[in-house]
Write a protein that holds these residues in place. Structure first.
Motif, PDB file in Angstrom:
ATOM      1  N   ASP A 132       0.850  -1.188   0.000  1.00  0.00           N
ATOM      2  CA  ASP A 132       0.000   0.000   0.000  1.00  0.00           C
ATOM      3  C   ASP A 132       0.887   1.240   0.000  1.00  0.00           C
ATOM      4  OD1 ASP A 132      -2.556  -1.239   0.165  1.00  0.00           O
ATOM      5  OD2 ASP A 132      -2.219  -1.623   2.303  1.00  0.00           O
ATOM      6  N   LEU A 134       1.947   3.130  -2.606  1.00  0.00           N
ATOM      7  CA  LEU A 134       2.862   3.386  -3.722  1.00  0.00           C
ATOM      8  C   LEU A 134       2.141   3.647  -5.043  1.00  0.00           C
ATOM      9  CD1 LEU A 134       5.619   0.727  -2.938  1.00  0.00           C
ATOM     10  CD2 LEU A 134       5.683   3.181  -2.483  1.00  0.00           C
ATOM     11  N   ALA A 135       0.856   3.921  -4.988  1.00  0.00           N
ATOM     12  CA  ALA A 135       0.078   4.114  -6.216  1.00  0.00           C
ATOM     13  C   ALA A 135       0.602   5.267  -7.066  1.00  0.00           C
ATOM     14  CB  ALA A 135      -1.393   4.352  -5.872  1.00  0.00           C
ATOM     15  N   ASN A 136       1.217   6.266  -6.453  1.00  0.00           N
ATOM     16  CA  ASN A 136       1.747   7.412  -7.187  1.00  0.00           C
ATOM     17  C   ASN A 136       3.267   7.385  -7.326  1.00  0.00           C
ATOM     18  OD1 ASN A 136      -0.784   8.639  -7.638  1.00  0.00           O
ATOM     19  ND2 ASN A 136      -0.791   9.342  -5.516  1.00  0.00           N
ATOM     20  N   TYR A 137       3.865   6.235  -7.061  1.00  0.00           N
ATOM     21  CA  TYR A 137       5.322   6.078  -7.129  1.00  0.00           C
ATOM     22  C   TYR A 137       5.661   5.357  -8.433  1.00  0.00           C
ATOM     23  CZ  TYR A 137      10.048   4.862  -5.511  1.00  0.00           C
ATOM     24  OH  TYR A 137      11.409   4.723  -5.379  1.00  0.00           O
ATOM     25  N   HIS A 138       6.292   6.062  -9.349  1.00  0.00           N
ATOM     26  CA  HIS A 138       6.524   5.495 -10.675  1.00  0.00           C
ATOM     27  C   HIS A 138       7.352   4.214 -10.655  1.00  0.00           C
ATOM     28  CE1 HIS A 138      10.272   7.779 -10.299  1.00  0.00           C
ATOM     29  NE2 HIS A 138      10.740   7.106 -11.314  1.00  0.00           N
ATOM     30  N   HIS A 141       5.274   1.010 -10.324  1.00  0.00           N
ATOM     31  CA  HIS A 141       4.646   0.565 -11.562  1.00  0.00           C
ATOM     32  C   HIS A 141       5.683   0.032 -12.558  1.00  0.00           C
ATOM     33  CE1 HIS A 141       0.749   1.955 -10.247  1.00  0.00           C
ATOM     34  NE2 HIS A 141       1.327   3.088  -9.860  1.00  0.00           N
ATOM     35  N   GLN A 163       1.603   3.486 -16.759  1.00  0.00           N
ATOM     36  CA  GLN A 163       1.325   4.174 -15.487  1.00  0.00           C
ATOM     37  C   GLN A 163       2.612   4.799 -14.952  1.00  0.00           C
ATOM     38  OE1 GLN A 163      -0.760   0.690 -13.641  1.00  0.00           O
ATOM     39  NE2 GLN A 163      -2.129   2.284 -12.869  1.00  0.00           N
ATOM     40  N   ALA A 164       3.688   4.042 -14.994  1.00  0.00           N
ATOM     41  CA  ALA A 164       4.974   4.559 -14.512  1.00  0.00           C
ATOM     42  C   ALA A 164       5.390   5.784 -15.314  1.00  0.00           C
ATOM     43  CB  ALA A 164       6.041   3.466 -14.604  1.00  0.00           C
ATOM     44  N   LEU A 167       3.825   8.997 -14.388  1.00  0.00           N
ATOM     45  CA  LEU A 167       4.147   9.503 -13.053  1.00  0.00           C
ATOM     46  C   LEU A 167       5.556  10.088 -12.941  1.00  0.00           C
ATOM     47  CD1 LEU A 167       2.511   6.651 -10.942  1.00  0.00           C
ATOM     48  CD2 LEU A 167       1.756   9.040 -11.066  1.00  0.00           C
ATOM     49  N   THR A 168       6.338  10.025 -14.011  1.00  0.00           N
ATOM     50  CA  THR A 168       7.681  10.593 -13.948  1.00  0.00           C
ATOM     51  C   THR A 168       7.833  11.723 -14.959  1.00  0.00           C
ATOM     52  OG1 THR A 168      10.057  10.147 -14.004  1.00  0.00           O
ATOM     53  CG2 THR A 168       8.709   8.889 -15.541  1.00  0.00           C
TER      54      THR A 168
END
Length: 187
Positions: A132, A134-138, A141, A163-164, A167-168
């Motif tokens: 849990d 890490l949904a916004n951690y590239h 993904h 997704q990754a 996010l970067t």
């Protein structure tokens, strides 16, 4: 400022291990080179030896801590002369110890990747599915994409890589992820 401190020495050893392979982490165009593809003959062996000596001194103090464990992990990578020589079961065990010391989601992510390398991508994916925060951690993904690709699930890998990428903002990471999406799309 903090003489004879095992954790300070552990941090120094960790930094030296990373410095030893700095020149092989990206190519001339600035594109990322993953650890398994780095030219290990270009690693700075003198700096690796220096890191090993500093780490040995730290460990003799018998005051284990997270920087020392991270340095041991980096040292195991540095001692593998080829990617195939990497002692993933030991690295997975060390990450398990690090999780006990620092149970952060990122440490758990690294542990899951090490488990995947030791026991197969499905084992790592099972651990990733339990994480849990890490949904916004590239890199979560990106790691998930790599494991999905290794598990022969290219469509899911493409989604994870996309997704990754979203996010970067780092252009080198974006180019790398574009390449991984292209690989997954060809399977």
């Amino acid at each position: 400022l903090v003489p004879a401190n095992a954790e300070v020495e552990g941090l120094l050893a960790l930094e030296l291990f990373h410095k030893a392979r700095m020149a092989t982490r990206s190519d001339r165009a600035g594109d990322l080179i993953l650890l398994e593809h780095q030219d290990r003959s270009q690693w700075d062996l003198a700096t690796i030896q220096q890191a090993n000596a500093v780490l040995a001194t730290a460990m003799q103090r018998m005051a284990p801590g997270p920087y020392q464990v991270q340095a041991v992990i980096a040292g195991r990578h540095a001692s593998a002369r080829t990617a195939a020589d990497t002692d993933w079961p030991l690295i997975a065990t060390l990450y398990g110890q690090l999780v006990q010391m620092m149970p952060s989601p990122v440490v758990r992510l690294n542990h899951a990747v090490a488990i995947a390398m030791a026991d197969g991508p499905l084992a790592g994916l099972a651990m990733l599915d339990q994480l849990d925060g890490l949904a916004n951690y590239h890199l979560f993904h990106a790691a998930r994409g790599e494991l999905l690709l290794r598990a022969d699930r290219p469509a899911e890998a493409t989604t994870a890589f996309a997704q990754a990428r979203g996010l970067t903002a780092n252009p080198a990471e974006q180019r790398h992820l574009d390449g991984r999406i292209a690989v997954a799309d060809q399977i």
